[in-house]
Design an enzyme around this catalytic site. Sequence first.
Site, PDB file in Angstrom:
ATOM      1  N   GLY A  18     -11.745   6.225   0.909  1.00 49.34           N
ATOM      2  CA  GLY A  18     -11.491   5.356   2.064  1.00 49.34           C
ATOM      3  C   GLY A  18     -10.040   5.429   2.511  1.00 49.34           C
ATOM      4  CG  PHE A  19      -6.992   2.954   5.510  1.00 51.20           C
ATOM      5  CD1 PHE A  19      -5.951   3.834   5.817  1.00 51.20           C
ATOM      6  CD2 PHE A  19      -6.750   1.580   5.622  1.00 51.20           C
ATOM      7  CE1 PHE A  19      -4.700   3.357   6.206  1.00 51.20           C
ATOM      8  CE2 PHE A  19      -5.517   1.100   6.018  1.00 51.20           C
ATOM      9  CZ  PHE A  19      -4.488   1.985   6.306  1.00 51.20           C
ATOM     10  CB  ILE A  20      -6.220   1.476   0.884  1.00 51.58           C
ATOM     11  CG1 ILE A  20      -6.032   0.571   2.110  1.00 51.58           C
ATOM     12  CG2 ILE A  20      -5.135   1.202  -0.158  1.00 51.58           C
ATOM     13  CD1 ILE A  20      -6.239  -0.911   1.832  1.00 51.58           C
ATOM     14  CE1 TYR A 160     -13.829  -7.484   2.666  1.00 50.77           C
ATOM     15  CE2 TYR A 160     -12.339  -8.995   3.793  1.00 50.77           C
ATOM     16  CZ  TYR A 160     -12.544  -7.890   2.976  1.00 50.77           C
ATOM     17  OH  TYR A 160     -11.463  -7.205   2.452  1.00 50.77           O
ATOM     18  CE  LYS A 164     -12.766  -7.054  -0.895  1.00 53.65           C
ATOM     19  NZ  LYS A 164     -12.513  -5.994  -1.877  1.00 53.65           N
TER      20      LYS A 164
HETATM   21  N1  LIG Z   1      -7.592  -2.354   5.089  1.00 52.77           N
HETATM   22  C1  LIG Z   1      -7.269  -3.637   4.997  1.00 52.77           C
HETATM   23  O1  LIG Z   1      -6.608  -4.203   5.869  1.00 52.77           O
HETATM   24  C2  LIG Z   1      -7.695  -4.439   3.798  1.00 52.77           C
HETATM   25  C3  LIG Z   1      -7.258  -5.777   3.718  1.00 52.77           C
HETATM   26  C4  LIG Z   1      -7.645  -6.536   2.629  1.00 52.77           C
HETATM   27  C5  LIG Z   1      -8.425  -5.985   1.624  1.00 52.77           C
HETATM   28  N2  LIG Z   1      -8.838  -4.702   1.728  1.00 52.77           N
HETATM   29  C6  LIG Z   1      -9.675  -4.162   0.650  1.00 52.77           C
HETATM   30  O2  LIG Z   1      -9.122  -2.947   0.178  1.00 52.77           O
HETATM   31  C7  LIG Z   1     -10.159  -2.057  -0.203  1.00 52.77           C
HETATM   32  C8  LIG Z   1      -9.999  -0.735   0.540  1.00 52.77           C
HETATM   33  O3  LIG Z   1     -10.043  -1.012   1.935  1.00 52.77           O
HETATM   34  P1  LIG Z   1     -10.004   0.150   3.032  1.00 52.77           P
HETATM   35  O4  LIG Z   1      -9.431  -0.436   4.255  1.00 52.77           O
HETATM   36  O5  LIG Z   1      -9.438   1.388   2.451  1.00 52.77           O
HETATM   37  O6  LIG Z   1     -11.561   0.314   3.289  1.00 52.77           O
HETATM   38  P2  LIG Z   1     -12.459   1.625   3.378  1.00 52.77           P
HETATM   39  O7  LIG Z   1     -13.785   1.183   3.896  1.00 52.77           O
HETATM   40  O8  LIG Z   1     -11.738   2.700   4.110  1.00 52.77           O
HETATM   41  O9  LIG Z   1     -12.586   2.060   1.856  1.00 52.77           O
HETATM   42  C9  LIG Z   1     -13.563   1.540   0.974  1.00 52.77           C
HETATM   43  C10 LIG Z   1     -14.199   2.701   0.245  1.00 52.77           C
HETATM   44  O10 LIG Z   1     -15.192   2.165  -0.649  1.00 52.77           O
HETATM   45  C11 LIG Z   1     -16.348   2.976  -0.561  1.00 52.77           C
HETATM   46  N3  LIG Z   1     -17.528   2.174  -0.921  1.00 52.77           N
HETATM   47  C12 LIG Z   1     -18.140   1.214  -0.175  1.00 52.77           C
HETATM   48  N4  LIG Z   1     -19.198   0.728  -0.833  1.00 52.77           N
HETATM   49  C13 LIG Z   1     -19.250   1.388  -2.029  1.00 52.77           C
HETATM   50  C14 LIG Z   1     -20.123   1.337  -3.145  1.00 52.77           C
HETATM   51  N5  LIG Z   1     -21.172   0.508  -3.152  1.00 52.77           N
HETATM   52  N6  LIG Z   1     -19.885   2.148  -4.194  1.00 52.77           N
HETATM   53  C15 LIG Z   1     -18.834   3.020  -4.181  1.00 52.77           C
HETATM   54  N7  LIG Z   1     -17.979   3.129  -3.144  1.00 52.77           N
HETATM   55  C16 LIG Z   1     -18.182   2.319  -2.081  1.00 52.77           C
HETATM   56  C17 LIG Z   1     -16.403   3.441   0.888  1.00 52.77           C
HETATM   57  O11 LIG Z   1     -17.193   4.613   1.053  1.00 52.77           O
HETATM   58  C18 LIG Z   1     -14.926   3.678   1.180  1.00 52.77           C
HETATM   59  O12 LIG Z   1     -14.565   5.013   0.906  1.00 52.77           O
HETATM   60  C19 LIG Z   1     -11.474  -2.763   0.079  1.00 52.77           C
HETATM   61  O13 LIG Z   1     -11.923  -3.383  -1.108  1.00 52.77           O
HETATM   62  C20 LIG Z   1     -11.078  -3.818   1.116  1.00 52.77           C
HETATM   63  O14 LIG Z   1     -11.943  -4.932   1.089  1.00 52.77           O
HETATM   64  C21 LIG Z   1      -8.496  -3.907   2.790  1.00 52.77           C
END
Ligand SMILES: NC(=O)c1ccc[n+]([C@@H]2O[C@H](COP(=O)([O-])OP(=O)(O)OC[C@H]3O[C@@H](n4cnc5c(N)ncnc54)[C@H](O)[C@@H]3O)[C@@H](O)[C@H]2O)c1
Length: 328
Positions: A18-20, A160, A164
């Site tokens: 994913g992104f992060i 959501y 969390k």
């Molecule tokens: N981007 C933000 O602003 C933000 C803010 C607060 C919290 N978060 C948390 O940080 C984490 C990463 O966020 P992100 O923005 O990179 O999101 P993202 O959707 O780009 O990355 C999440 C990754 O998890 C994978 N995934 C989803 N369901 C899954 C499963 N059942 N089994 C295995 N892999 C699975 C997805 O394919 C994806 O690659 C997440 O937990 C998100 O809730 C993100």
Amino acid sequence: MPASERDARLWLVTGGLGFIGHHLCRALLSRGDSVRVVDDYSDAPYPTVLKMRNEEELRREFPSFEVVRGCVTDRELAPRLLEGTYGVLHLAGLAGVRPSFADPARYARVNTEGTATLLDAAQRQGLELFVLASSSSVYGNATPLPAREEAPAIVPESPYAASKRSAELVASAMLRKTPSMRCPSLRFFTVYGPRQRPEMAITSFLRAILAGKPITVFGDGTMRRDFTHVEDIVRGVLAAAEKAPAGFRPYNLGSGAPVTLTELVEAMGKAASRTPTVVHAPVPLGDVDATFADISRAREELGWSPRLTLTEGLATVVRWLESERTST
Ligand SMILES: NC(=O)c1ccc[n+]([C@@H]2O[C@H](COP(=O)([O-])OP(=O)(O)OC[C@H]3O[C@@H](n4cnc5c(N)ncnc54)[C@H](O)[C@@H]3O)[C@@H](O)[C@H]2O)c1
């Protein structure tokens, strides 16, 4: 600490496509550590093809990069994922406030059950480190700002946010069984930067601005967000993995300097050298009025503070979007 100054480590990064996760994997691999990713190439909240692209790019640069296709709720798979690992960086999850109303059960399963499943396996295996990606959304609208980690956080505004917060509560309770385990829960505040999820405000707004299209701002523009650059978030995850104490402990990772959406639009216009055209729409269900992190705990205990200003951070996104436009 670079791997040359200590033994190289193998990390399990969940959601590493994913992104992060992409940025975190790159940072770990660049410093000489090994990475095993588990990711289900989820189609939500944005298309699978972008995860495949993230994977391809990391593989090209780091051929040893290991990816297991699987779901974090899979109990059979979890122990195998953990074999030989130093710690878990648990980012996998379904992100996004608005889409969580359309499929709340899936959010609860992946975000809460997925965390419990992996943490349980990590405890059984005697692992000492489990870093949990949480969210500023746990604070809802009821927490006094700037939000501090000890706030009760019991009124989530979306499924959501609830998923969390329940992941945190489950982890906190589970840590009673393994009190020496370190389990920092990192509450990320709106993360942005190159590769940001396409549905999120900064990427979608800047794409529209660069294409000369109008952008839709929810509400009257006074909503405030604490935007945090992904490079700062990655440094925060690494600092927590190194320095967080034993037990369950939440940390805010935010800029600590929120801006209104109107200020954001102005800054984006400057970064893109364009004048944005703004259309207003009602605030969607689940969006909170403001996010604003008190980051003193992360500063004091993890030695972490954000480095990129919004202006510097937006410039990285504009460069990324422009390079994408010229390469397609
Ligand atoms: N981007 C933000 O602003 C933000 C803010 C607060 C919290 N978060 C948390 O940080 C984490 C990463 O966020 P992100 O923005 O990179 O999101 P993202 O959707 O780009 O990355 C999440 C990754 O998890 C994978 N995934 C989803 N369901 C899954 C499963 N059942 N089994 C295995 N892999 C699975 C997805 O394919 C994806 O690659 C997440 O937990 C998100 O809730 C993100």
